[in-house]
Design a protein around this motif. Sequence first.
Motif, PDB file in Angstrom:
ATOM      1  N   LYS A  87      49.035  34.080  46.606  1.00  0.00           N
ATOM      2  CA  LYS A  87      48.816  35.469  46.693  1.00  0.00           C
ATOM      3  C   LYS A  87      49.925  36.082  46.022  1.00  0.00           C
ATOM      4  CE  LYS A  87      45.122  35.622  50.074  1.00  0.00           C
ATOM      5  NZ  LYS A  87      44.747  36.053  51.242  1.00  0.00           N
ATOM      6  N   ALA A  88      50.935  36.036  46.655  1.00  0.00           N
ATOM      7  CA  ALA A  88      52.500  36.619  45.961  1.00  0.00           C
ATOM      8  C   ALA A  88      52.597  36.592  44.541  1.00  0.00           C
ATOM      9  CB  ALA A  88      53.433  36.114  46.751  1.00  0.00           C
ATOM     10  N   LYS A  89      52.302  35.346  43.911  1.00  0.00           N
ATOM     11  CA  LYS A  89      52.341  35.141  42.511  1.00  0.00           C
ATOM     12  C   LYS A  89      51.430  35.942  41.840  1.00  0.00           C
ATOM     13  CE  LYS A  89      54.712  30.641  42.621  1.00  0.00           C
ATOM     14  NZ  LYS A  89      54.503  29.035  42.434  1.00  0.00           N
ATOM     15  N   ALA A  90      50.282  36.094  42.346  1.00  0.00           N
ATOM     16  CA  ALA A  90      49.171  36.878  41.525  1.00  0.00           C
ATOM     17  C   ALA A  90      49.452  38.210  41.847  1.00  0.00           C
ATOM     18  CB  ALA A  90      47.687  36.405  42.498  1.00  0.00           C
ATOM     19  N   ALA A  91      50.018  38.683  42.806  1.00  0.00           N
ATOM     20  CA  ALA A  91      50.287  40.085  42.884  1.00  0.00           C
ATOM     21  C   ALA A  91      51.583  40.372  42.003  1.00  0.00           C
ATOM     22  CB  ALA A  91      50.912  40.168  44.523  1.00  0.00           C
ATOM     23  N   LEU A  92      52.407  39.523  41.594  1.00  0.00           N
ATOM     24  CA  LEU A  92      53.280  39.802  40.845  1.00  0.00           C
ATOM     25  C   LEU A  92      52.815  39.865  39.274  1.00  0.00           C
ATOM     26  CD1 LEU A  92      56.512  37.687  42.231  1.00  0.00           C
ATOM     27  CD2 LEU A  92      56.340  40.296  42.025  1.00  0.00           C
ATOM     28  N   ALA A  93      51.985  38.843  39.117  1.00  0.00           N
ATOM     29  CA  ALA A  93      51.407  38.921  37.799  1.00  0.00           C
ATOM     30  C   ALA A  93      50.575  40.075  37.505  1.00  0.00           C
ATOM     31  CB  ALA A  93      50.448  37.770  37.640  1.00  0.00           C
ATOM     32  N   ASP A  94      49.916  40.678  38.596  1.00  0.00           N
ATOM     33  CA  ASP A  94      49.200  41.886  38.110  1.00  0.00           C
ATOM     34  C   ASP A  94      50.183  43.153  37.960  1.00  0.00           C
ATOM     35  OD1 ASP A  94      46.846  40.811  38.844  1.00  0.00           O
ATOM     36  OD2 ASP A  94      46.884  41.407  40.951  1.00  0.00           O
ATOM     37  N   VAL A  95      51.394  42.992  38.766  1.00  0.00           N
ATOM     38  CA  VAL A  95      52.332  43.936  38.404  1.00  0.00           C
ATOM     39  C   VAL A  95      52.866  43.959  37.120  1.00  0.00           C
ATOM     40  CG1 VAL A  95      54.941  44.812  39.092  1.00  0.00           C
ATOM     41  CG2 VAL A  95      53.261  44.288  41.027  1.00  0.00           C
ATOM     42  N   LYS A  96      53.091  42.781  36.578  1.00  0.00           N
ATOM     43  CA  LYS A  96      53.468  42.600  35.144  1.00  0.00           C
ATOM     44  C   LYS A  96      52.481  43.194  34.149  1.00  0.00           C
ATOM     45  CE  LYS A  96      57.496  40.752  35.127  1.00  0.00           C
ATOM     46  NZ  LYS A  96      58.809  41.621  34.772  1.00  0.00           N
ATOM     47  N   SER A  97      51.103  42.906  34.583  1.00  0.00           N
ATOM     48  CA  SER A  97      49.977  43.139  33.886  1.00  0.00           C
ATOM     49  C   SER A  97      50.109  44.928  33.828  1.00  0.00           C
ATOM     50  CB  SER A  97      48.682  42.497  34.233  1.00  0.00           C
ATOM     51  OG  SER A  97      47.572  43.183  33.388  1.00  0.00           O
ATOM     52  N   ALA A  98      50.253  45.277  34.753  1.00  0.00           N
ATOM     53  CA  ALA A  98      50.276  46.771  34.911  1.00  0.00           C
ATOM     54  C   ALA A  98      51.212  47.651  34.171  1.00  0.00           C
ATOM     55  CB  ALA A  98      50.052  47.275  36.384  1.00  0.00           C
ATOM     56  N   GLU A  99      52.510  46.756  34.029  1.00  0.00           N
ATOM     57  CA  GLU A  99      53.360  47.432  33.383  1.00  0.00           C
ATOM     58  C   GLU A  99      53.153  47.389  31.933  1.00  0.00           C
ATOM     59  OE1 GLU A  99      56.805  45.104  34.588  1.00  0.00           O
ATOM     60  OE2 GLU A  99      57.610  46.463  36.296  1.00  0.00           O
ATOM     61  N   GLY A 100      52.637  46.277  31.691  1.00  0.00           N
ATOM     62  CA  GLY A 100      52.071  46.206  30.008  1.00  0.00           C
ATOM     63  C   GLY A 100      50.985  47.179  29.738  1.00  0.00           C
ATOM     64  N   HIS A 101      49.821  47.459  30.515  1.00  0.00           N
ATOM     65  CA  HIS A 101      49.144  48.503  30.436  1.00  0.00           C
ATOM     66  C   HIS A 101      49.674  49.912  30.496  1.00  0.00           C
ATOM     67  CE1 HIS A 101      45.707  45.645  30.412  1.00  0.00           C
ATOM     68  NE2 HIS A 101      45.685  45.497  31.595  1.00  0.00           N
ATOM     69  N   LEU A 102      50.840  50.089  31.199  1.00  0.00           N
ATOM     70  CA  LEU A 102      51.521  51.342  31.268  1.00  0.00           C
ATOM     71  C   LEU A 102      52.097  51.478  29.851  1.00  0.00           C
ATOM     72  CD1 LEU A 102      52.414  53.820  32.932  1.00  0.00           C
ATOM     73  CD2 LEU A 102      54.369  52.472  33.625  1.00  0.00           C
ATOM     74  N   ALA A 103      52.910  50.435  29.248  1.00  0.00           N
ATOM     75  CA  ALA A 103      53.645  50.521  28.311  1.00  0.00           C
ATOM     76  C   ALA A 103      52.600  50.969  27.115  1.00  0.00           C
ATOM     77  CB  ALA A 103      54.494  49.169  27.974  1.00  0.00           C
ATOM     78  N   ASP A 104      51.572  50.053  27.102  1.00  0.00           N
ATOM     79  CA  ASP A 104      50.467  50.689  26.041  1.00  0.00           C
ATOM     80  C   ASP A 104      49.863  51.763  25.982  1.00  0.00           C
ATOM     81  OD1 ASP A 104      50.704  47.851  24.858  1.00  0.00           O
ATOM     82  OD2 ASP A 104      49.183  47.138  25.920  1.00  0.00           O
ATOM     83  N   ARG A 105      49.839  52.337  27.340  1.00  0.00           N
ATOM     84  CA  ARG A 105      49.195  53.550  27.415  1.00  0.00           C
ATOM     85  C   ARG A 105      50.342  54.757  27.130  1.00  0.00           C
ATOM     86  NH1 ARG A 105      47.962  55.111  33.022  1.00  0.00           N
ATOM     87  NH2 ARG A 105      48.366  57.409  32.762  1.00  0.00           N
ATOM     88  N   ILE A 106      51.443  54.859  27.842  1.00  0.00           N
ATOM     89  CA  ILE A 106      52.300  56.110  27.885  1.00  0.00           C
ATOM     90  C   ILE A 106      53.360  56.028  26.760  1.00  0.00           C
ATOM     91  CG2 ILE A 106      51.567  56.791  30.178  1.00  0.00           C
ATOM     92  CD1 ILE A 106      54.590  56.167  30.894  1.00  0.00           C
ATOM     93  N   ALA A 107      53.624  54.619  26.626  1.00  0.00           N
ATOM     94  CA  ALA A 107      54.954  54.545  25.533  1.00  0.00           C
ATOM     95  C   ALA A 107      54.627  54.650  23.960  1.00  0.00           C
ATOM     96  CB  ALA A 107      55.544  53.101  25.941  1.00  0.00           C
ATOM     97  N   GLN A 108      53.256  54.678  23.639  1.00  0.00           N
ATOM     98  CA  GLN A 108      52.873  54.575  22.462  1.00  0.00           C
ATOM     99  C   GLN A 108      52.888  56.046  22.059  1.00  0.00           C
ATOM    100  OE1 GLN A 108      52.418  52.069  20.450  1.00  0.00           O
ATOM    101  NE2 GLN A 108      52.624  50.616  22.070  1.00  0.00           N
TER     102      GLN A 108
END
Length: 189
Positions: free
Chosen positions: A45-66
Amino acid sequence: MIGVNTACRRSITFRFGKLSLANLESDTYDFPIWKVRRFAVNIDKAKAALADVKSAEGHLADRIAQCPPWRHAAFGVVLAILIGSISISTDAQIVGSVIALALVALLVRHDLKRYGVFVNGYRKGATLPIAILYVGVLIVLVSGAMYLRVNHLSITSKLGFAAIAFALATAVSVKWNNVYRKELGGGTQ
């Protein structure tokens, strides 16, 4: 520091430097095991939560950094107005400063409305050296603008200097945005 008494797993000793809270109140605190089991960490569950955080950072990068090209140019225009008005006269500097502040307010409002956040350029992280370097460039630009004003140089040289400020500010904005996207780790380059 929290230390666990190995003699009895249900006993926890709280220590802060040389002062022991347990010695002040009692030797140990009887911590019920049933409360701890509820919060036991599952590695998957901890590894899945960290993967979700990385995914959220990727979405954030795609959303606001473009950042669209006009946004970089708008930053350049704000600085060109500021530097150009400083080089002309005190009255022009006051008017230019008001216009520049109004444009910054519009840019912040746009970012908040479109993305839900406004990212300050002077934030901690990989972008900070770029921001600090640009502050140094701004000091040079303002000094140059004051030199143009004091020596009553032609309006053409003052407009040319403002164009240089525009080009530098736009280039710094593009570079800052690229570093920010890399830092977020998910944005396309």
